[in-house]
Design a protein around this motif. Sequence first.
Motif, PDB file in Angstrom:
ATOM      1  N   ALA A   1       0.833  -1.209   0.000  1.00 10.61           N
ATOM      2  CA  ALA A   1       0.000   0.000   0.000  1.00 10.61           C
ATOM      3  C   ALA A   1       0.865   1.255   0.000  1.00 10.61           C
ATOM      4  O   ALA A   1       0.544   2.245  -0.685  1.00 10.61           O
ATOM      5  CB  ALA A   1      -0.931  -0.001   1.208  1.00 10.61           C
ATOM      6  N   GLU A   2       1.966   1.236   0.753  1.00 11.12           N
ATOM      7  CA  GLU A   2       2.883   2.378   0.781  1.00 11.12           C
ATOM      8  C   GLU A   2       3.547   2.574  -0.590  1.00 11.12           C
ATOM      9  O   GLU A   2       3.699   3.704  -1.055  1.00 11.12           O
ATOM     10  CB  GLU A   2       3.943   2.173   1.861  1.00 11.12           C
ATOM     11  CG  GLU A   2       5.003   3.251   1.929  1.00 11.12           C
ATOM     12  CD  GLU A   2       4.513   4.587   2.445  1.00 11.12           C
ATOM     13  OE1 GLU A   2       5.282   5.573   2.361  1.00 11.12           O
ATOM     14  OE2 GLU A   2       3.362   4.662   2.930  1.00 11.12           O
ATOM     15  N   LEU A   3       3.932   1.484  -1.225  1.00  7.24           N
ATOM     16  CA  LEU A   3       4.497   1.571  -2.569  1.00  7.24           C
ATOM     17  C   LEU A   3       3.506   2.212  -3.527  1.00  7.24           C
ATOM     18  O   LEU A   3       3.868   3.088  -4.328  1.00  7.24           O
ATOM     19  CB  LEU A   3       4.883   0.179  -3.079  1.00  7.24           C
ATOM     20  CG  LEU A   3       6.010  -0.570  -2.378  1.00  7.24           C
ATOM     21  CD1 LEU A   3       6.162  -1.967  -2.975  1.00  7.24           C
ATOM     22  CD2 LEU A   3       7.330   0.182  -2.470  1.00  7.24           C
TER      23      LEU A   3
ATOM     24  N   VAL B   1      11.615  11.251  -1.124  1.00 10.52           N
ATOM     25  CA  VAL B   1      11.444  11.742  -2.490  1.00 10.52           C
ATOM     26  C   VAL B   1      11.457  13.267  -2.515  1.00 10.52           C
ATOM     27  O   VAL B   1      12.064  13.880  -3.403  1.00 10.52           O
ATOM     28  CB  VAL B   1      10.150  11.183  -3.103  1.00 10.52           C
ATOM     29  CG1 VAL B   1       9.880  11.816  -4.462  1.00 10.52           C
ATOM     30  CG2 VAL B   1      10.238   9.657  -3.244  1.00 10.52           C
ATOM     31  N   ALA B   2      10.828  13.885  -1.527  1.00  4.67           N
ATOM     32  CA  ALA B   2      10.815  15.346  -1.459  1.00  4.67           C
ATOM     33  C   ALA B   2      12.231  15.888  -1.283  1.00  4.67           C
ATOM     34  O   ALA B   2      12.609  16.890  -1.916  1.00  4.67           O
ATOM     35  CB  ALA B   2       9.921  15.810  -0.312  1.00  4.67           C
ATOM     36  N   GLU B   3      13.032  15.239  -0.442  1.00  8.46           N
ATOM     37  CA  GLU B   3      14.421  15.685  -0.248  1.00  8.46           C
ATOM     38  C   GLU B   3      15.246  15.496  -1.520  1.00  8.46           C
ATOM     39  O   GLU B   3      16.066  16.359  -1.865  1.00  8.46           O
ATOM     40  CB  GLU B   3      15.074  14.920   0.903  1.00  8.46           C
ATOM     41  CG  GLU B   3      14.741  15.455   2.265  1.00  8.46           C
ATOM     42  CD  GLU B   3      15.690  14.949   3.345  1.00  8.46           C
ATOM     43  OE1 GLU B   3      15.672  15.536   4.437  1.00  8.46           O
ATOM     44  OE2 GLU B   3      16.432  13.993   3.090  1.00  8.46           O
ATOM     45  N   ILE B   4      15.048  14.376  -2.177  1.00  8.51           N
ATOM     46  CA  ILE B   4      15.790  14.111  -3.417  1.00  8.51           C
ATOM     47  C   ILE B   4      15.435  15.151  -4.471  1.00  8.51           C
ATOM     48  O   ILE B   4      16.312  15.668  -5.186  1.00  8.51           O
ATOM     49  CB  ILE B   4      15.514  12.686  -3.908  1.00  8.51           C
ATOM     50  CG1 ILE B   4      16.110  11.666  -2.923  1.00  8.51           C
ATOM     51  CG2 ILE B   4      16.081  12.461  -5.309  1.00  8.51           C
ATOM     52  CD1 ILE B   4      15.661  10.250  -3.151  1.00  8.51           C
TER      53      ILE B   4
ATOM     54  N   GLY C   1      16.663   3.755   0.042  1.00 10.17           N
ATOM     55  CA  GLY C   1      16.137   2.923   1.120  1.00 10.17           C
ATOM     56  C   GLY C   1      15.414   3.800   2.113  1.00 10.17           C
ATOM     57  O   GLY C   1      15.965   4.803   2.579  1.00 10.17           O
ATOM     58  N   SER C   2      14.202   3.451   2.453  1.00  9.32           N
ATOM     59  CA  SER C   2      13.372   4.323   3.289  1.00  9.32           C
ATOM     60  C   SER C   2      13.383   3.960   4.770  1.00  9.32           C
ATOM     61  O   SER C   2      13.005   4.788   5.606  1.00  9.32           O
ATOM     62  CB  SER C   2      11.921   4.289   2.790  1.00  9.32           C
ATOM     63  OG  SER C   2      11.344   3.011   3.050  1.00  9.32           O
ATOM     64  N   ASP C   3      13.746   2.716   5.084  1.00 13.65           N
ATOM     65  CA  ASP C   3      13.604   2.222   6.462  1.00 13.65           C
ATOM     66  C   ASP C   3      12.139   2.153   6.882  1.00 13.65           C
ATOM     67  O   ASP C   3      11.826   2.161   8.074  1.00 13.65           O
ATOM     68  CB  ASP C   3      14.379   3.087   7.461  1.00 13.65           C
ATOM     69  CG  ASP C   3      15.157   2.268   8.486  1.00 13.65           C
ATOM     70  OD1 ASP C   3      14.996   1.046   8.507  1.00 13.65           O
ATOM     71  OD2 ASP C   3      15.917   2.858   9.264  1.00 13.65           O
TER      72      ASP C   3
ATOM     73  N   PRO D   1       8.050   7.421   5.926  1.00 14.88           N
ATOM     74  CA  PRO D   1       7.371   7.198   4.649  1.00 14.88           C
ATOM     75  C   PRO D   1       8.297   7.490   3.474  1.00 14.88           C
ATOM     76  O   PRO D   1       9.219   8.303   3.575  1.00 14.88           O
ATOM     77  CB  PRO D   1       6.212   8.200   4.691  1.00 14.88           C
ATOM     78  CG  PRO D   1       6.727   9.322   5.546  1.00 14.88           C
ATOM     79  CD  PRO D   1       7.589   8.658   6.589  1.00 14.88           C
ATOM     80  N   LEU D   2       8.048   6.860   2.364  1.00 21.12           N
ATOM     81  CA  LEU D   2       8.872   7.060   1.178  1.00 21.12           C
ATOM     82  C   LEU D   2       8.813   8.502   0.688  1.00 21.12           C
ATOM     83  O   LEU D   2       9.803   9.035   0.174  1.00 21.12           O
ATOM     84  CB  LEU D   2       8.430   6.108   0.055  1.00 21.12           C
ATOM     85  CG  LEU D   2       8.906   4.668   0.130  1.00 21.12           C
ATOM     86  CD1 LEU D   2       8.299   3.911   1.308  1.00 21.12           C
ATOM     87  CD2 LEU D   2       8.604   3.925  -1.169  1.00 21.12           C
ATOM     88  N   SER D   3       7.662   9.124   0.841  1.00 26.12           N
ATOM     89  CA  SER D   3       7.463  10.479   0.316  1.00 26.12           C
ATOM     90  C   SER D   3       8.429  11.487   0.918  1.00 26.12           C
ATOM     91  O   SER D   3       8.826  12.457   0.259  1.00 26.12           O
ATOM     92  CB  SER D   3       6.027  10.936   0.564  1.00 26.12           C
ATOM     93  OG  SER D   3       5.723  10.913   1.955  1.00 26.12           O
TER      94      SER D   3
END
Length: 279
Positions: free
Chosen positions: A48-50, A252-255, A240-242, A247-249
């Motif tokens: 679901a997170e993916l 992604v925002a930092e990247i 890698g999100s841990d 959360p992955l988001s």
Amino acid sequence: MQKIDFHVHVTPPEISTGVEKIKAREPYFALLAASPKNKFATAEEVVAELDGAGFDRAVIFGFAFKDMGLCRTVNNYVIAKTREFPRRLSGFAVVPPNHPGACAEIERCHDAGLCGVGELFPTGQDVRIEDAAETARFAECCAERNLPVLLHMNEPVGHYYAGKTNTTLQQAELFVEHNPRLKIVLAHWGGGLAFYELMKDVRKKFANVFYDTAASPFLYGEAGYRTASALGVQDKVLFGSDFPLLPLSRYVAEIDRSGIADGEKASLLGGNAARLLGL
């Protein structure tokens, strides 16, 4: 190109509902489980997170216990869930590396479809990774099957947090030296070892070493990605999100804010991991 999260923890229900009993005999698990930041996630929650973050695949693994029986329990769960979600989940096995049955369990899990080993906790599992004799059989077993090994690392300076261990950068360096055939992933930017690849001898010695970005927002922020680019190690860094810690988001925002080139971003978000895993 696939977007791949290389560092995701899953916990089978029999572990998450039996925490108190397990804590009594697994001190490192007890330390992490007692942290207010600790969370447990099922494989379904990972998928679901993916979906929510727009990612294609995650590399999942259970907790690396000292007890082989508990390791087999979480490995069985990972095996079952990677078979249930073959297009979304790849699995790593966990073992106590110095256990007499470690190689047999690695072989069982690989034969069942798992594609790596880790995340292992050198301090939490009482393994001296710098001791060639203690880790030789484990490392050879993984190298023979071309299985990457993911090791927990943390920076030697800065604030304390639950799970910060006394495994040193020098110990990790010796583990790398002793096992040149082994593909090694050092979690959490290798506790800062990634940034030592500016040194020519480290770069040469660490030819088969990768780093993941787990917990990066707590430690290095967007500057870490720019630094990896400047050092020329961007092809060795794995997203890698841990999760479920973060959360992955958030990553992604930092990247996106880091300003790294689109090609580097694509490699970071999945290209490097796909190459390492042969996807």
